[in-house]
Design an enzyme around this catalytic site. Sequence first.
Site, PDB file in Angstrom:
ATOM      1  N   HIS A 306       0.865  -1.188   0.000  1.00 38.68           N
ATOM      2  CA  HIS A 306       0.000   0.000   0.000  1.00 38.68           C
ATOM      3  C   HIS A 306       0.897   1.231   0.000  1.00 38.68           C
ATOM      4  O   HIS A 306       1.958   1.245   0.600  1.00 38.68           O
ATOM      5  CB  HIS A 306      -0.897   0.018   1.253  1.00 38.68           C
ATOM      6  N   ASP A 363      -7.900  -5.416  -0.053  1.00 37.74           N
ATOM      7  CA  ASP A 363      -8.385  -6.256  -1.161  1.00 37.74           C
ATOM      8  C   ASP A 363      -8.040  -7.719  -0.999  1.00 37.74           C
ATOM      9  O   ASP A 363      -8.526  -8.563  -1.751  1.00 37.74           O
ATOM     10  CB  ASP A 363      -7.781  -5.735  -2.480  1.00 37.74           C
TER      11      ASP A 363
END
Length: 429
Positions: A306, A363
């Site tokens: 991320h 996700d």
Amino acid sequence: MADKKATLHIEGQAPIELPILTGTEGPDVIDVRKLGASGYFTFDPGFLATASCESQITYIDGGKGILLHRGYPIDQLANNADYLEVCYILIYGEAPTRTEYEKFKKIVSNHTMVHEQISSFFHGFRRDAHPMAVMCGVVGALAAFYHDALDINNEKHREITAFRLLSKMPTLASMCYKYSMGQPFIYPRNDLDYAGNFLHMMFANPCEEYVVNPVVSRAMDKIFTLHADHEQNASTSTVRLAGSSGANPFACIAAGIASLWGPAHGGANEACLKMLEEIGSVDKIEEYVAKAKDKDDPFRLMGFGHRVYKNHDPRATVMRQACHDVLQELNIEDPLLDVAMELERIALSDPYFIEKKLYPNVDFYSGIILKAIGIPVSMFTVIFAISRTIGWIAHWNEMHDDPSNRIGRPRQLYTGQHQRDFKPLHERE
Ligand code: SDX
């Protein structure tokens, strides 16, 4: 907010004093708005160190794995509120009273239907079109149906448009799915809650009653909450930039959907499940981890890493538990979950991933839950778009409420040709 200053020394120029602004949380920022007068621009492709705006909606501390919506921690919201309550908080800034909440829910219910003409709009697409392509088209086309409230300077227009988008996204999303299946569209029902209504529109058919499973519906609602907003991510920044030109909200949300579609962003849940299916079994994980570490191999572990979270993604923690709840409730032994859990264990103990601070993101688990619920992989990012619409709307409204709001127009470092004279074709032969 500006009592500290940064001084920039450029050779041959007088020192330039730049104000340092302090927020309520997070890093201070150096206000470079005056720098243009010096003849210099800042250079920050990908905006790794650039704050694009001031905002009060969401705060992320990537180092500590903190995510707050209007000050409320995401895990407390996901476990103690439902998605529409979180929507209210994101839009209005405070938790609703019972009366305010019931009124908000009723307004949302009353806008879930779409104009019947939109059904024929769907019939212009191929049945095998990717649902995100359809959503880009259909959401953008809403501007062609709601001429009555497109004045972005009209508070009432902005509010009714927010309700129309929040209410109709699940309806449009389920229509994408039904259209791809060749099944009739299912109308929304006002007696069902937001997540249950979506599941009903997805899986009901005219031949038999579809009963919403409360555990599945709660997990679906949590997925909506966990994806609702995330500061200035790529799609939200897209919505803000599109909105800064004065574009209507439907066009801006359609731009956000387009940006979210990318596999590096909202498309990661679909890409993550395809990756788990490609890995296929636990004994092939090492091979794929080696590919992910290989600089010459473009393969990346989808669902890992991320831009901001360099510790853990707090949403993944909640999502992991919801994943186990759904699989247990539905009594599903999904081998992909075994692959996912082993991949998580290996990746989190591998020096490469530890050094690069690559952890499972939001996700990573959502794809497994959605697959367990029976939602096809191609619909995963559409689910993300349903959820993130409220975040896009909140930021779009905040931008228009900001008196310093101007059209977004970044500059560049030009490395092209110096000026040169053009020779017409007959002189070039
Ligand atoms: C979302 O911004 C948001 O908030 C987004 C989001 C939201 O809610 O809106 O949180 C939703 O988009 C989550 C992210 C979903 N994307 C993925 O899961 C795709 C896989 N992840 C990567 O593509 C990547 O981690 C990003 C895009 C998420 C972040 O990219 P960055 O911050 O630009 O980091 P990077 O690409 O520069 O990577 C840093 C290093 C690189 O190695 P070096 O060049 O330094 O040697 O880490 C490596 C990368 O090669 N790396 C990975 C990796 N992610 C980064 N290596 C293997 N597998 C990965 N997944």
